[in-house]
Design a protein around this motif. Structure first.
Motif, PDB file in Angstrom:
ATOM      1  N   CYS A  42       0.847  -1.194   0.000  1.00 18.12           N
ATOM      2  CA  CYS A  42       0.000   0.000   0.000  1.00 18.12           C
ATOM      3  C   CYS A  42       0.885   1.246   0.000  1.00 18.12           C
ATOM      4  CB  CYS A  42      -0.915   0.013   1.222  1.00 18.12           C
ATOM      5  SG  CYS A  42      -0.021  -0.203   2.770  1.00 18.12           S
ATOM      6  N   ASN A  43       0.290   2.385  -0.286  1.00 16.51           N
ATOM      7  CA  ASN A  43       1.006   3.653  -0.187  1.00 16.51           C
ATOM      8  C   ASN A  43       1.066   4.079   1.274  1.00 16.51           C
ATOM      9  OD1 ASN A  43       1.027   3.961  -3.135  1.00 16.51           O
ATOM     10  ND2 ASN A  43      -1.161   4.357  -2.906  1.00 16.51           N
ATOM     11  N   ARG A  44       2.092   4.891   1.604  1.00  9.63           N
ATOM     12  CA  ARG A  44       2.249   5.344   2.992  1.00  9.63           C
ATOM     13  C   ARG A  44       2.454   6.850   3.050  1.00  9.63           C
ATOM     14  NH1 ARG A  44       6.603   2.628   6.620  1.00  9.63           N
ATOM     15  NH2 ARG A  44       4.969   2.818   8.196  1.00  9.63           N
ATOM     16  N   PHE A  45       1.778   7.484   3.966  1.00  2.62           N
ATOM     17  CA  PHE A  45       2.079   8.850   4.374  1.00  2.62           C
ATOM     18  C   PHE A  45       2.802   8.761   5.714  1.00  2.62           C
ATOM     19  CE2 PHE A  45      -1.077  11.662   1.956  1.00  2.62           C
ATOM     20  CZ  PHE A  45      -0.055  12.437   1.402  1.00  2.62           C
ATOM     21  N   THR A  68       8.383  17.259   8.384  1.00  3.69           N
ATOM     22  CA  THR A  68       8.624  16.471   7.178  1.00  3.69           C
ATOM     23  C   THR A  68       7.430  15.579   6.893  1.00  3.69           C
ATOM     24  OG1 THR A  68      11.000  16.396   7.654  1.00  3.69           O
ATOM     25  CG2 THR A  68      10.172  14.847   6.024  1.00  3.69           C
ATOM     26  N   LEU A  69       6.882  15.699   5.685  1.00  2.33           N
ATOM     27  CA  LEU A  69       5.758  14.864   5.248  1.00  2.33           C
ATOM     28  C   LEU A  69       6.228  14.034   4.067  1.00  2.33           C
ATOM     29  CD1 LEU A  69       2.726  14.130   5.457  1.00  2.33           C
ATOM     30  CD2 LEU A  69       2.261  16.034   3.903  1.00  2.33           C
ATOM     31  N   CYS A  70       6.189  12.723   4.198  1.00  3.94           N
ATOM     32  CA  CYS A  70       6.692  11.813   3.166  1.00  3.94           C
ATOM     33  C   CYS A  70       5.543  11.013   2.562  1.00  3.94           C
ATOM     34  CB  CYS A  70       7.697  10.825   3.756  1.00  3.94           C
ATOM     35  SG  CYS A  70       9.105  11.575   4.590  1.00  3.94           S
ATOM     36  N   ILE A  71       5.660  10.744   1.269  1.00  2.00           N
ATOM     37  CA  ILE A  71       4.753   9.816   0.607  1.00  2.00           C
ATOM     38  C   ILE A  71       5.601   8.722  -0.017  1.00  2.00           C
ATOM     39  CG2 ILE A  71       4.680  11.192  -1.524  1.00  2.00           C
ATOM     40  CD1 ILE A  71       1.759  10.157  -1.854  1.00  2.00           C
ATOM     41  N   LEU A  72       5.308   7.491   0.344  1.00  2.00           N
ATOM     42  CA  LEU A  72       6.051   6.332  -0.143  1.00  2.00           C
ATOM     43  C   LEU A  72       5.069   5.443  -0.897  1.00  2.00           C
ATOM     44  CD1 LEU A  72       7.947   5.844   3.176  1.00  2.00           C
ATOM     45  CD2 LEU A  72       9.077   6.338   1.005  1.00  2.00           C
ATOM     46  N   PRO A 111       8.140  13.927  -5.561  1.00  2.00           N
ATOM     47  CA  PRO A 111       9.232  13.795  -4.583  1.00  2.00           C
ATOM     48  C   PRO A 111       8.777  12.995  -3.374  1.00  2.00           C
ATOM     49  CG  PRO A 111       8.296  15.997  -4.509  1.00  2.00           C
ATOM     50  CD  PRO A 111       7.681  15.323  -5.698  1.00  2.00           C
ATOM     51  N   ILE A 112       9.722  12.328  -2.728  1.00  2.00           N
ATOM     52  CA  ILE A 112       9.396  11.501  -1.567  1.00  2.00           C
ATOM     53  C   ILE A 112       8.891  12.357  -0.414  1.00  2.00           C
ATOM     54  CG2 ILE A 112      10.352   9.945   0.183  1.00  2.00           C
ATOM     55  CD1 ILE A 112      12.345   9.001  -1.911  1.00  2.00           C
ATOM     56  N   SER A 113       9.489  13.524  -0.213  1.00  2.00           N
ATOM     57  CA  SER A 113       9.140  14.304   0.972  1.00  2.00           C
ATOM     58  C   SER A 113       9.060  15.794   0.678  1.00  2.00           C
ATOM     59  CB  SER A 113      10.164  14.062   2.085  1.00  2.00           C
ATOM     60  OG  SER A 113      11.413  14.638   1.735  1.00  2.00           O
TER      61      SER A 113
END
Length: 292
Positions: A42-45, A68-72, A111-113
């Motif tokens: 699944c995707n992750r925040f 920092t907010l990341c989306i993986l 971008p990742i973050s």
């Protein structure tokens, strides 16, 4: 290219089906062994509420600090590490998002973050998300989706300027060419065959490609752009309804019908309400020249 980038992204988000599988808050402390990569389906925040750490993903090492907010994306190997004496407080959620069979996120090279300035607002959204997932109410799923879209909006607002210009994918370049052509030839009769010719694709394949990227068929998108352009033109005092219809390539009767279907108002009434002009008479369906 930046406009095209956000056009695709916005159309995707408007039609995206999203399902949050889980959300929580976790404290990560230093460990004696080297952390391993993890991969999720699944995707992750991930959002850093407090503390410091590091994230490794896609061959990059990123510093994790508050804000920092990341989306993986699903299938991305990654790992989080914390230095001795540090504790990292992370709020997170796992979600699935569907949009046909094309991976739009990877196409757009997101971008990742990002770093968000309004830290408390993001943290409060995660708090609300965690609470809503614990409820068993009919409206909870709607509230969860609303919270997720707000999180995505905050992420997008912090994207670096010029994103989409650096190393654009071939798909983005093709769509950019088509969207520019549509805007430059709006007053003309635009056909699928002509649009496909701009990017050297067979019309049948082009229709599938275009809809996968934007969520509309090519002609649906052309008509949508015409209506959005017309809304802007109607606010210009020098443009009457006939002028606007001509500039978006439509006969006035057909234009008025489509505009009312799109906005719920005739062009004349839309102009009056938007400009704060007092109305008189009725809002009758216009014939040719009746909207003058």
């Amino acid at each position: 290219m930046t406009t095209t980038y956000f056009t695709i992204l916005m159309k995707h988000l408007e039609q995206m089906q999203i399902e949050v599988a889980s959300a929580s808050e976790t404290e990560v402390g230093a460990i004696s062994v080297k952390p391993r990569d993890v991969v999720y389906d699944c995707n992750r925040f991930l959002y850093v509420r407090s503390g410091k750490g590091r994230l490794w993903a896609l061959g990059k090492e990123l510093e994790l600090v508050p804000g920092t907010l990341c989306i993986l994306l699903a299938g991305t190997p990654h790992r989080v590490a914390v230095d001795p004496g540090e504790v990292l407080n992370i709020q997170w959620c796992h979600f699935h998002a569907s949009y046909g069979d094309r991976d739009i996120y990877r196409t757009l090279n997101l971008p990742i973050s990002v770093w968000v300035e309004n830290k408390s607002a993001v943290s409060q959204l995660f708090d609300r998300l965690i609470q809503e997932l614990k409820k068993d109410q009919l409206t909870s799923r709607l509230r969860v989706k609303a919270i997720m879209l707000e999180l995505v909006s905050m992420y997008l607002e912090e994207l670096p300027k010029g994103i989409g210009k650096v190393y654009p994918t071939q798909e983005l370049q093709k769509i950019d060419t088509v969207l520019q052509y549509i805007d430059e030839h709006m007053a003309e009769n635009i056909t699928v065959e002509e649009l496909a010719r701009q990017v050297y694709l067979h019309p049948n394949y082009f229709i599938v490609f275009f809809k996968a990227m934007l969520g509309y068929s090519p002609i649906q998108y052309v008509n949508h752009r015409r209506m959005e352009t017309a809304k802007a033109l109607l606010l210009q005092p020098e443009c009457n309804v006939s002028d606007v219809a001509a500039r978006v390539g439509m006969q006035i009767y057909y234009f008025s019908r489509m505009f009312k279907a799109h906005t719920g108002l005739t062009p004349s009434r839309y102009r009056k309400q938007s400009l704060g002009i007092a109305e008189s008479g009725t809002d009758a369906e216009p014939g040719a020249g009746a909207e003058e």
